[in-house]
Design a protein around this motif. Structure first.
Motif, PDB file in Angstrom:
ATOM      1  N   PHE A 194       0.842  -1.214   0.000  1.00 50.51           N
ATOM      2  CA  PHE A 194       0.000   0.000   0.000  1.00 50.51           C
ATOM      3  C   PHE A 194       0.870   1.255   0.000  1.00 50.51           C
ATOM      4  CE2 PHE A 194      -3.339  -2.646   2.329  1.00 50.51           C
ATOM      5  CZ  PHE A 194      -4.199  -2.684   1.251  1.00 50.51           C
ATOM      6  N   SER A 196       3.988   1.594  -1.014  1.00 54.89           N
ATOM      7  CA  SER A 196       4.921   1.809  -2.117  1.00 54.89           C
ATOM      8  C   SER A 196       4.247   1.909  -3.488  1.00 54.89           C
ATOM      9  CB  SER A 196       5.980   0.701  -2.127  1.00 54.89           C
ATOM     10  OG  SER A 196       5.348  -0.547  -2.286  1.00 54.89           O
ATOM     11  N   ALA A 197       3.013   1.425  -3.630  1.00 53.58           N
ATOM     12  CA  ALA A 197       2.371   1.435  -4.955  1.00 53.58           C
ATOM     13  C   ALA A 197       2.125   2.862  -5.422  1.00 53.58           C
ATOM     14  CB  ALA A 197       1.064   0.662  -4.911  1.00 53.58           C
ATOM     15  N   PRO A 230      -1.756   5.703  -2.604  1.00 56.21           N
ATOM     16  CA  PRO A 230      -1.068   6.025  -3.868  1.00 56.21           C
ATOM     17  C   PRO A 230      -1.462   7.416  -4.388  1.00 56.21           C
ATOM     18  CG  PRO A 230      -2.149   3.867  -3.970  1.00 56.21           C
ATOM     19  CD  PRO A 230      -2.705   4.574  -2.781  1.00 56.21           C
TER      20      PRO A 230
ATOM     21  N   LYS B 115       3.845   8.929   4.907  1.00 59.22           N
ATOM     22  CA  LYS B 115       2.985   7.790   5.211  1.00 59.22           C
ATOM     23  C   LYS B 115       3.746   6.617   5.847  1.00 59.22           C
ATOM     24  CE  LYS B 115       3.077   6.665   0.271  1.00 59.22           C
ATOM     25  NZ  LYS B 115       2.308   6.700  -0.978  1.00 59.22           N
ATOM     26  N   HIS B 116       5.028   6.455   5.495  1.00 53.88           N
ATOM     27  CA  HIS B 116       5.801   5.364   6.111  1.00 53.88           C
ATOM     28  C   HIS B 116       5.980   5.590   7.607  1.00 53.88           C
ATOM     29  CE1 HIS B 116       6.869   4.888   1.849  1.00 53.88           C
ATOM     30  NE2 HIS B 116       6.941   3.612   2.159  1.00 53.88           N
TER      31      HIS B 116
END
Lengths: 475, 215
Positions: A194, A196-197, A230, B115-116
């Motif tokens: 989720f 990295s896409a 994304p 987000k990470h």
């Protein structure tokens, strides 16, 4: 699309259903049926809601041109992009083009019937783009390489042991046979994806014409992930999903989860109107809506068959269907199974490829009783049976010649009084050759189609003779 | 400019007239809908709401503003919270949520963080913009001060809400919210029954949902 659709051999498949499938499917359907019943009992105005839902869907499909025009203008003014796809191939090319323009390497997908319908995953992978299903059940069947056995719980035919083996093999770990642990492993694996896409692909449950809003209903949260993490969100949605306005939506939200899973509302319902306004709020910077026709506008032409387009994809019809419960989802050979699949596939794929499906029903009518938008499924099944056997303005007859000849002979014989009487005298004598005790277990063709599944009771007397005797004796 | 799909639809529906203007489409002609649910007293609406949250395996309670300190301490201990992220709204600021978290040595992550980083967060604290008692639903907008990820990525979601945002039925919510670019209904913690129909919480979204109604 008619020419290329592979033949759906419902009969052949249903003769070889592994026993594990009906067992697993019936556990799911049993739970959903009782859940639905409990929710319906709580709502005294349920029947009124169904009628309103039905009226609004009817009205919407009869005015689909106007509502879609409205919808397009509203999505554009919200800053979204609208793409019209006449066919599955058009839709695949549109999605691939968006992916190419944005140099997308990996895609996360939330569950969507429309993308199953157009086999989008295959096209993305052929283009070298990783495309991952993220609904737990869909993820499992993607790893297993099979289709869904149930619309809501697609992997219900697999045991936790089988899923553990799949996870161990594909993820290179030693996965335990525990549903909660397996869900945790999926959470961790997919979380990475989720984040990295570059692109999220979703379907949509409803499209609100009034404001150009995409409404998505999910339980796991993967739908929110795919449309929040994304930078690009592409929604592929059938043109039949349009509804007039937000007030209509209240009706469908009240009907959908109650009919599908027996919940009052699903866990997450998202209302997405265009892309994010500010980077800080999160969400995609680009929103693309792909409006998929793929035969729907043609179905609209048939005033009987088009009621299938009212469907809101709850799966309640399958849960109560005695045929579906015994063969499971695979038998229907398409992205959508159960009674709704039996009336949609023949219209979408043509009565050549799907000619067996209208007959995959006992016409008991349970599906129509539970349908939240009152689709007259048995009526449409009969309508399509006629199309298959006799042909109509939409298609030539497609039933095999031998069955058609047999059927017309039978129809002729049954209409002649003397021939019928003759038959009732000859047939029992003829059949007595095959009698074992009071049962016939291996009759000649075409009756063998019945007796190979279960024996027939042997003929004892004709009803006419019995009736005559009864009448005489009571005089 | 002709659109072949719209042309096909018109042909199938037997339209002979051209729609004079696209905006002349029959929005107002749709069949009437049902009578919306009427609100009960605030106390009874709160009871209904908390009852539904409980049925959904969420943890809901009424709290006075003074009780937040202790309730947060308990939550931090129970759920082993080390990091948190908070919506930047006047109401949460007024309740002193970030100060309380600081006093318990919780590491605070900006709600607009990458987000990470956000995905590593234990606790996400939001308000809600509307509450639906009948279904135990929280409705949340999004903006720079109210990022979407705060109610999604951390493993625990806590919503601190006011009774003023109770609405009797979806109609009222939609009447107020229909022109916003994003709204989400949250009805209980993330759940699935995809493996052997075993209900599992927190498959992708938060595993636990806490809702505190401040009265």
């Amino acid at each position: 699309m008619n020419e290329t659709s592979p033949y759906i051999g419902f009969e052949e498949y249903s003769e070889h259903v592994p026993t594990s499938i009906p067992l697993a499917v019936q556990q799911a359907t049993g739970r959903f049926v009782s859940g639905r019943a409990a929710r319906v009992a709580e709502l005294p105005q349920w029947e009124e809601l169904r009628q309103i839902g039905s009226d609004i869907r009817q009205h919407t499909i009869e005015n689909m041109d106007g509502y879609l025009t409205h919808l397009e203008a509203a999505v554009l003014s919200a800053g979204g992009h609208v793409h019209w796809a006449e066919s599955g191939e058009d839709a695949r090319q549109i999605v691939l083009q968006i992916a190419k323009e944005n140099k997308v390497k990996s895609v996360v997908k939330s569950k969507s019937m429309a993308t199953e319908e157009i086999h989008l995953n295959r096209a993305l992978e052929a283009a070298g783009i990783e495309s991952l299903e993220t609904d737990l059940g869909e993820y499992i069947i993607q790893l297993a390489g099979t289709g869904p056995s149930h619309i809501i719980v697609p992997a219900v035919h697999l045991t936790k042991e089988e899923i553990a083996v799949l996870f161990s093999k594909h993820l290179g770990i030693d996965a335990p046979n525990d549903p909660i642990e397996l869900a945790r492993i999926a959470r961790e694996t997919l979380r990475e994806k989720f984040l990295s896409a570059e692109m999220g692909i979703s379907g949509g449950n409803f499209l609100i014409a009034e404001t150009g809003t995409l409404v998505m209903v999910t339980n796991e949260g993967n739908g929110r992930m795919c449309t929040t993490m994304p930078d690009i969100h592409v929604a592929v949605v059938g043109i039949d999903k349009v509804i007039p306005d937000w007030d209509s939506l209240t009706v469908f939200l009240k009907l959908l989860a109650r009919s599908a899973t027996g919940q009052k509302l699903s866990t997450y319902t998202q209302f997405i109107t265009g892309p994010r306004h500010a980077e800080g709020e999160g969400g995609p910077k680009e929103f693309h809506l792909v409006l998929l026709d793929n035969g729907r506008s043609k179905i609209l032409k048939d005033p009987v068959g088009r009621d299938v387009l009212k469907c809101i994809r709850c799966g309640a019809c399958a849960n109560v269907c005695p045929v579906y419960k015994n063969v499971g989802g695979f038998a229907y050979g398409s992205f959508i199974s159960g009674p709704i699949g039996a009336i949609l596939s023949p219209q979408m794929l043509g009565t050549q490829a799907a000619r067996e499906l209208p007959f995959a029903s006992t016409l008991c009518g349970a599906c129509a009783d539970v349908c939240p938008v009152k689709i007259p499924i048995p009526t449409i099944l009969r309508h399509l049976r006629r199309r298959v056997s006799q042909g109509d303005e939409f298609s030539k007859p497609t039933l095999s010649t031998s069955i058609r000849v047999t059927a017309s002979l039978a129809s002729f014989a049954l209409a002649q009084n003397w021939l019928y009487r003759f038959g009732t005298r000859v047939l029992p004598t003829f059949m007595s050759i095959f009698k074992r005790g009071n049962w016939i277990s291996n009759a000649p063709y075409p009756l063998s189609r019945w007796t190979k599944a279960r024996p027939l009771p042997s003929f004892t007397a004709s009803f006419r003779n019995w009736w005559k005797k009864e009448k005489d004796s009571t005089k | 400019m002709t659109n072949p799909i719209l042309e096909n639809i018109r042909k199938s529906l037997g339209r002979t007239d051209q729609i004079s203007s696209p905006q002349g489409a029959p929005l107002s002609l749709r069949p009437a809908i049902y009578q919306p649910r009427q609100p009960e007293s605030v106390e009874s609406e709160i009871e209904t709401f908390l009852n539904e949250i409980k049925k959904l395996s969420g943890i809901g309670q009424k709290l006075s503003p003074d009780g937040i300190d202790f309730a947060l301490e308990t939550l931090i201990t129970d759920q082993n919270i080390r990091t948190a992220t908070v919506w930047q709204t006047p109401h949460l600021r007024q309740l002193g949520v970030t100060e309380i978290l600081n006093s318990f040595n919780i590491k605070l992550i900006s709600p607009n963080a990458d987000k990470h980083e956000m995905a590593q967060c234990d606790l996400g604290i939001t308000e809600a913009d509307f509450l639906l008692p009948e279904t135990g639903t929280l409705a949340l907008y999004s903006s720079t001060e109210k990022p979407r990820a705060v109610s999604l990525l951390p493993r625990i979601h806590l919503a601190i809400v006011r009774p003023e945002i109770l609405r009797a039925d979806m109609h009222q919510v939609f009447a107020e919210a229909k022109n916003s670019n994003y709204l989400v209904f949250i009805t209980g913690p993330s759940r699935t029954a995809d493996i052997e129909l075993t209900v599992t919480l927190g498959v992708h979204g938060p595993k636990n949902l806490y809702v505190w109604v401040i009265i």
